[in-house]
Design an enzyme around this catalytic site. Sequence first.
Site, PDB file in Angstrom:
ATOM      1  N   SER A 225       0.844  -1.195   0.000  1.00 18.90           N
ATOM      2  CA  SER A 225       0.000   0.000   0.000  1.00 18.90           C
ATOM      3  C   SER A 225       0.875   1.239   0.000  1.00 18.90           C
ATOM      4  O   SER A 225       1.973   1.237   0.580  1.00 18.90           O
ATOM      5  CB  SER A 225      -0.904   0.025   1.237  1.00 18.90           C
ATOM      6  OG  SER A 225      -1.539   1.280   1.380  1.00 18.90           O
TER       7      SER A 225
ATOM      8  N   TYR B  11      -3.095  -0.888  10.017  1.00 21.26           N
ATOM      9  CA  TYR B  11      -3.105  -1.394   8.643  1.00 21.26           C
ATOM     10  C   TYR B  11      -1.811  -1.027   7.929  1.00 21.26           C
ATOM     11  O   TYR B  11      -1.181  -1.873   7.286  1.00 21.26           O
ATOM     12  CB  TYR B  11      -4.302  -0.819   7.895  1.00 21.26           C
ATOM     13  CG  TYR B  11      -4.220  -0.993   6.394  1.00 21.26           C
ATOM     14  CD1 TYR B  11      -4.470  -2.225   5.808  1.00 21.26           C
ATOM     15  CD2 TYR B  11      -3.871   0.080   5.567  1.00 21.26           C
ATOM     16  CE1 TYR B  11      -4.376  -2.385   4.425  1.00 21.26           C
ATOM     17  CE2 TYR B  11      -3.781  -0.077   4.194  1.00 21.26           C
ATOM     18  CZ  TYR B  11      -4.031  -1.314   3.628  1.00 21.26           C
ATOM     19  OH  TYR B  11      -3.929  -1.477   2.274  1.00 21.26           O
TER      20      TYR B  11
END
Length: 250
Positions: A141, A155
Amino acid sequence: MGVLTGRTALVTGGGRGIGRGIAERLGRDGARVAVHYGSNEAAAKETVAAIEAAGGSAFAIGVELGLPGDAEALWESFDRQADGLDILVNNAGIGTSRSFDEIDETEYDKVFAVNVRAPHFISRLGASRLRDGGRVINISSGLARNAAMPDKMAYAMTKGALDVFTRDLSKVLGPRGITVNSVAPGIIDTDSTAEFLHGTEDGWAQASAISALGRVGTPADVADVVAFLASDDGRWITGSWVDATGGSLM
């Protein structure tokens, strides 16, 4: 004949969103694709059907990740339908987390179990099935690097851990000609981002403005990068973090 004809791929979380885009692209390129799903069997079967309708070959594997024995169960199911592997895409993951002030130990452990532990042991057990010259591609990400969003701290931490895993695993598997890379999407138009993109008044405009290209990414934007790394053209790239955010980190 596609560039991946004769090869077998496994895409975890391949039934929806980015994973579906990757699975369908690898299928179009000629790979036989194992489409893994955690709970949404219907979505995985739709992906398999789409690959087959386009002339490809695919099958579904249902195993919930983040539980003890998940990697073993996944490979047991895979082995019943395929003999050996060429491309492993660790895409499945929990796509968000609550903020630093709100997250509890249960959620924290679950996010790390699915996003970090599962790819580690899927890759570890999959290494004996991967043929020499194969590919491991981990979906990271943009939040793992320069785009700080503290409300998704846990996350982002999991994706940072996945990137370290990518770097070090490339050294472990490199002697066999197996490349290992991370691909890092930004904001992509999927069901997991639908509430923000489509459910808020200016969500789409905000997301578009983040990218240097002035638009929201699609699963195909990420899938094309993965397909390049999976092909022979990507043979000299390994241990890398590939920015697929559309210039969202600038």
